[in-house]
Write an enzyme that holds these catalytic residues in place. Sequence first.
Site, PDB file in Angstrom:
ATOM      1  N   THR A  20      38.075  42.697  33.154  1.00 25.20           N
ATOM      2  CA  THR A  20      37.229  42.704  34.352  1.00 25.20           C
ATOM      3  C   THR A  20      37.387  41.411  35.153  1.00 25.20           C
ATOM      4  OG1 THR A  20      35.367  41.904  33.015  1.00 25.20           O
ATOM      5  CG2 THR A  20      35.503  44.283  33.421  1.00 25.20           C
ATOM      6  N   ASP A  51      55.207  37.757  41.173  1.00 25.91           N
ATOM      7  CA  ASP A  51      54.643  36.413  41.265  1.00 25.91           C
ATOM      8  C   ASP A  51      54.167  35.923  39.907  1.00 25.91           C
ATOM      9  OD1 ASP A  51      55.118  36.303  43.957  1.00 25.91           O
ATOM     10  OD2 ASP A  51      53.038  36.595  44.569  1.00 25.91           O
ATOM     11  N   ASP A  83      30.808  32.468  34.562  1.00 25.03           N
ATOM     12  CA  ASP A  83      31.742  32.919  33.534  1.00 25.03           C
ATOM     13  C   ASP A  83      32.724  31.817  33.138  1.00 25.03           C
ATOM     14  OD1 ASP A  83      30.527  35.360  33.545  1.00 25.03           O
ATOM     15  OD2 ASP A  83      32.177  36.459  34.458  1.00 25.03           O
ATOM     16  N   GLY A  84      33.140  30.995  34.105  1.00 29.48           N
ATOM     17  CA  GLY A  84      34.059  29.903  33.788  1.00 29.48           C
ATOM     18  C   GLY A  84      33.455  28.912  32.815  1.00 29.48           C
ATOM     19  N   TYR A 140      40.810  38.531  36.294  1.00 31.24           N
ATOM     20  CA  TYR A 140      42.005  38.473  37.140  1.00 31.24           C
ATOM     21  C   TYR A 140      42.796  39.780  37.085  1.00 31.24           C
ATOM     22  CZ  TYR A 140      46.173  36.164  39.193  1.00 31.24           C
ATOM     23  OH  TYR A 140      47.239  35.804  39.985  1.00 31.24           O
ATOM     24  N   SER A 141      42.902  40.361  35.906  1.00 32.32           N
ATOM     25  CA  SER A 141      43.639  41.611  35.747  1.00 32.32           C
ATOM     26  C   SER A 141      43.064  42.720  36.628  1.00 32.32           C
ATOM     27  CB  SER A 141      43.626  42.048  34.276  1.00 32.32           C
ATOM     28  OG  SER A 141      44.236  43.307  34.108  1.00 32.32           O
ATOM     29  N   LEU A 142      41.742  42.822  36.700  1.00 30.50           N
ATOM     30  CA  LEU A 142      41.095  43.855  37.510  1.00 30.50           C
ATOM     31  C   LEU A 142      41.425  43.668  38.987  1.00 30.50           C
ATOM     32  CD1 LEU A 142      39.108  46.271  37.584  1.00 30.50           C
ATOM     33  CD2 LEU A 142      37.260  44.616  37.839  1.00 30.50           C
ATOM     34  N   SER A 143      41.445  42.420  39.448  1.00 31.44           N
ATOM     35  CA  SER A 143      41.734  42.158  40.857  1.00 31.44           C
ATOM     36  C   SER A 143      43.185  42.470  41.212  1.00 31.44           C
ATOM     37  CB  SER A 143      41.420  40.699  41.211  1.00 31.44           C
ATOM     38  OG  SER A 143      42.343  39.816  40.604  1.00 31.44           O
TER      39      SER A 143
END
Length: 293
Positions: A188, A177, A74-75, A190-193
């Site tokens: 789906t 933080d 994905d990156g 960073y927000s999901l984590s």
Amino acid sequence: MKIAIYGRDFNDSVLPFVQEVFDALANYEVEISVYLKFNNFIRNKVNLPSNIHTFSNHKELLNAADVLLSLGGDGTLLDTLALVRDSQIPVIGINFGRLGFLASINKNEIKNAIEALVKGEYSLDKRSILNLESQNNLFGDENFALNDMTIHRRDNSAMMIIHAFMNGEFINSYWADGLIIATPTGSTAYSLSCGGPIILPNAQNFVITPVAPHNLNVRPVIIPDDVQLTFEIEARSTKFLLSCDSRTETVDRSVKITINKAKFNINLIRLNNESYLTTLRNKLLWGIDTRNY
């Protein structure tokens, strides 16, 4: 048909799959262009066609591609946004990484995927983009993100206070933080984590998700995507981190940040045998009894 190929340097263990991509393309009358840095990386490791072209920036890509093929995770696919920009060139990713929400084609399905791509057996998902505005022109002409923009404290600093406004109206002061502003595509990631919701791609929303908030009653907020968000930073440290997808800059806390929806979309290719819900089920193991694994 013109197909451009983008990739990063990677472990040699995936070179057989890269070779398979070029071998599959050789079965069709397509014109191939390869990103110059990637071409330099693979040219002595993979048997390349003798008539390939190269490109090195978004201007050269415009005349080189009807489709951009991303090889990696994905990156890697996120990197292609800086090349495609507002050209509307559709992008498809073959996943050499792990989870692969965006690069959804499994490396074991290369031959069939290439065939479907060349035959035009696909549809386009229009994905919304975040646009960043700041008085010091942060990120230059690459001030946009497909997944998310993140305001985050530096590693050696205390928690920060982020004052958030929507169309000039005060939302909240986030003592945390950091803060994530994500598109449906980035919901789906960073927000999901960090506890954010999953938002379907065609939903006209963004989500604001705090990172490790001090007040536990502060939750993610879904907002319309036609608003203007403004952020002011208060922190002990004089600097904080600001990211656009995988690109990060260190920013002075006096800088005010404005985020809104970009005036262009990116087109992601979805093969006809795929759907977004199928991808969710497969990647998140929905409906599978994990006790069997």
